[in-house]
Design a protein around this motif. Sequence first.
Motif, PDB file in Angstrom:
ATOM      1  N   ARG A 105      -1.749 -11.203 -25.619  1.00  0.00           N
ATOM      2  CA  ARG A 105      -1.277 -12.114 -26.664  1.00  0.00           C
ATOM      3  C   ARG A 105       0.247 -12.112 -26.686  1.00  0.00           C
ATOM      4  O   ARG A 105       0.872 -11.039 -26.695  1.00  0.00           O
ATOM      5  CB  ARG A 105      -1.841 -11.710 -28.030  1.00  0.00           C
ATOM      6  CG  ARG A 105      -3.343 -11.965 -28.133  1.00  0.00           C
ATOM      7  CD  ARG A 105      -3.983 -11.240 -29.296  1.00  0.00           C
ATOM      8  NE  ARG A 105      -5.429 -11.520 -29.339  1.00  0.00           N
ATOM      9  CZ  ARG A 105      -6.310 -10.794 -30.007  1.00  0.00           C
ATOM     10  NH1 ARG A 105      -5.913  -9.733 -30.705  1.00  0.00           N
ATOM     11  NH2 ARG A 105      -7.590 -11.114 -29.997  1.00  0.00           N
ATOM     12  N   TYR A 106       0.793 -13.293 -26.706  1.00  0.00           N
ATOM     13  CA  TYR A 106       2.243 -13.474 -26.672  1.00  0.00           C
ATOM     14  C   TYR A 106       2.699 -14.316 -27.855  1.00  0.00           C
ATOM     15  O   TYR A 106       1.978 -15.213 -28.314  1.00  0.00           O
ATOM     16  CB  TYR A 106       2.669 -14.187 -25.393  1.00  0.00           C
ATOM     17  CG  TYR A 106       2.528 -13.360 -24.129  1.00  0.00           C
ATOM     18  CD1 TYR A 106       3.597 -12.615 -23.643  1.00  0.00           C
ATOM     19  CD2 TYR A 106       1.331 -13.342 -23.422  1.00  0.00           C
ATOM     20  CE1 TYR A 106       3.479 -11.859 -22.482  1.00  0.00           C
ATOM     21  CE2 TYR A 106       1.197 -12.589 -22.261  1.00  0.00           C
ATOM     22  CZ  TYR A 106       2.284 -11.849 -21.791  1.00  0.00           C
ATOM     23  OH  TYR A 106       2.158 -11.108 -20.650  1.00  0.00           O
ATOM     24  N   GLN A 107       3.924 -14.052 -28.311  1.00  0.00           N
ATOM     25  CA  GLN A 107       4.574 -14.932 -29.269  1.00  0.00           C
ATOM     26  C   GLN A 107       5.718 -15.653 -28.565  1.00  0.00           C
ATOM     27  O   GLN A 107       6.483 -15.045 -27.820  1.00  0.00           O
ATOM     28  CB  GLN A 107       5.118 -14.155 -30.469  1.00  0.00           C
ATOM     29  CG  GLN A 107       5.789 -15.069 -31.509  1.00  0.00           C
ATOM     30  CD  GLN A 107       6.233 -14.323 -32.760  1.00  0.00           C
ATOM     31  OE1 GLN A 107       6.255 -13.088 -32.797  1.00  0.00           O
ATOM     32  NE2 GLN A 107       6.589 -15.062 -33.795  1.00  0.00           N
ATOM     33  N   VAL A 108       5.815 -16.944 -28.805  1.00  0.00           N
ATOM     34  CA  VAL A 108       6.933 -17.728 -28.276  1.00  0.00           C
ATOM     35  C   VAL A 108       8.141 -17.474 -29.163  1.00  0.00           C
ATOM     36  O   VAL A 108       8.074 -17.609 -30.393  1.00  0.00           O
ATOM     37  CB  VAL A 108       6.583 -19.224 -28.247  1.00  0.00           C
ATOM     38  CG1 VAL A 108       7.792 -20.062 -27.831  1.00  0.00           C
ATOM     39  CG2 VAL A 108       5.414 -19.485 -27.304  1.00  0.00           C
ATOM     40  N   THR A 109       9.264 -17.079 -28.549  1.00  0.00           N
ATOM     41  CA  THR A 109      10.499 -16.817 -29.284  1.00  0.00           C
ATOM     42  C   THR A 109      11.650 -17.570 -28.619  1.00  0.00           C
ATOM     43  O   THR A 109      11.487 -18.176 -27.558  1.00  0.00           O
ATOM     44  CB  THR A 109      10.834 -15.316 -29.316  1.00  0.00           C
ATOM     45  OG1 THR A 109      11.270 -14.904 -28.006  1.00  0.00           O
ATOM     46  CG2 THR A 109       9.613 -14.483 -29.720  1.00  0.00           C
ATOM     47  N   GLU A 110      12.817 -17.477 -29.240  1.00  0.00           N
ATOM     48  CA  GLU A 110      14.014 -18.095 -28.642  1.00  0.00           C
ATOM     49  C   GLU A 110      14.346 -17.498 -27.286  1.00  0.00           C
ATOM     50  O   GLU A 110      14.944 -18.165 -26.436  1.00  0.00           O
ATOM     51  CB  GLU A 110      15.209 -17.909 -29.566  1.00  0.00           C
ATOM     52  CG  GLU A 110      15.230 -18.834 -30.752  1.00  0.00           C
ATOM     53  CD  GLU A 110      16.555 -18.753 -31.441  1.00  0.00           C
ATOM     54  OE1 GLU A 110      17.256 -19.770 -31.473  1.00  0.00           O
ATOM     55  OE2 GLU A 110      16.897 -17.662 -31.940  1.00  0.00           O
ATOM     56  N   ASP A 111      13.972 -16.246 -27.082  1.00  0.00           N
ATOM     57  CA  ASP A 111      14.305 -15.557 -25.842  1.00  0.00           C
ATOM     58  C   ASP A 111      13.216 -15.646 -24.786  1.00  0.00           C
ATOM     59  O   ASP A 111      13.329 -15.070 -23.715  1.00  0.00           O
ATOM     60  CB  ASP A 111      14.583 -14.075 -26.146  1.00  0.00           C
ATOM     61  CG  ASP A 111      15.770 -13.900 -27.084  1.00  0.00           C
ATOM     62  OD1 ASP A 111      16.763 -14.624 -26.917  1.00  0.00           O
ATOM     63  OD2 ASP A 111      15.673 -13.053 -27.996  1.00  0.00           O
ATOM     64  N   GLY A 112      12.131 -16.354 -25.102  1.00  0.00           N
ATOM     65  CA  GLY A 112      11.039 -16.494 -24.149  1.00  0.00           C
ATOM     66  C   GLY A 112       9.737 -15.975 -24.733  1.00  0.00           C
ATOM     67  O   GLY A 112       9.535 -15.991 -25.945  1.00  0.00           O
ATOM     68  N   LEU A 113       8.867 -15.472 -23.870  1.00  0.00           N
ATOM     69  CA  LEU A 113       7.589 -14.920 -24.318  1.00  0.00           C
ATOM     70  C   LEU A 113       7.761 -13.448 -24.690  1.00  0.00           C
ATOM     71  O   LEU A 113       8.297 -12.665 -23.913  1.00  0.00           O
ATOM     72  CB  LEU A 113       6.534 -15.034 -23.218  1.00  0.00           C
ATOM     73  CG  LEU A 113       5.858 -16.383 -22.986  1.00  0.00           C
ATOM     74  CD1 LEU A 113       4.788 -16.233 -21.925  1.00  0.00           C
ATOM     75  CD2 LEU A 113       5.262 -16.950 -24.261  1.00  0.00           C
ATOM     76  N   GLU A 114       7.265 -13.088 -25.853  1.00  0.00           N
ATOM     77  CA  GLU A 114       7.272 -11.692 -26.282  1.00  0.00           C
ATOM     78  C   GLU A 114       5.829 -11.199 -26.340  1.00  0.00           C
ATOM     79  O   GLU A 114       4.997 -11.758 -27.053  1.00  0.00           O
ATOM     80  CB  GLU A 114       7.920 -11.545 -27.657  1.00  0.00           C
ATOM     81  CG  GLU A 114       7.902 -10.121 -28.182  1.00  0.00           C
ATOM     82  CD  GLU A 114       8.457 -10.001 -29.584  1.00  0.00           C
ATOM     83  OE1 GLU A 114       8.217  -8.937 -30.216  1.00  0.00           O
ATOM     84  OE2 GLU A 114       9.084 -10.956 -30.071  1.00  0.00           O
TER      85      GLU A 114
END
Length: 255
Positions: A105-114
């Motif tokens: 599971r990933y969260q989309v962030t300003e820096d990419g995938l977390e």
Amino acid sequence: MQQNLLRKISVLILSAAMLIVSGGCVQEVPAEKSVEKSVSRSVDNSFTLMIYMCAAALESEYGCATVDINEILYGYSDSNFNIIIQTGGTLEWQNTVIAGDRCQRYQVTEDGLELVDDTIGQQNMAEPDTLSDFVNYCTDNYTASRYGLILWDHGGGVIGGYGYDENFGGSAMSLTQMHQALETAETHFEFIGFDACLMATLETCLMASHHADYMIASEETEPGCGWYYTNWIESFSAEFHICKRIRKTDNRRLC
């Protein structure tokens, strides 16, 4: 004179038809539920978008899921807008970020995938329990006033259902199983979207109507990479925008 009379009769018939349709809509959505939703929106303007990405051969052979994730990354900006992606269902990912031997599971962030959850192991993405567990994870950890769900993969309509998990013999999820999963999750969505072929059927609409206000789907087959995400994700981000938007650069792409 006769034309005026016919025109008045037509207007009356149209008005009656609209009343009938409106009455049906009111009966399907309880008044107290609508009031509750409108109150919650006025208090909290947050949105969590869940993307259930059973990548299948579309990723292992063509890299289509990677393309779509990159489109999402380019469209996203800092906001009160959560995008959570569950990956799985494919033998191999065409990037160096996502694992091919397990679901993640990933969260989309300003820096990419977390990467936010790497504990779920290899799950069958066509099983109802896998979908309901993902929805529950999102509502527990990314609580919002509004939710959306996108189901990404192959679609076969009423007969073929949704999904094709390469790791489990190409199994799919029927509409009945999908309804079961969403009933278990007990989450009401603003929309359920099928980034999959052939899912815009009456039967799918009836199933989705129990769980969402809107359904987005295609009657026809879709291109391999399905929807183009950047523009509408950008528009969604702008709606919930808090800080000045920072446009993504190439180093935030999956590679």
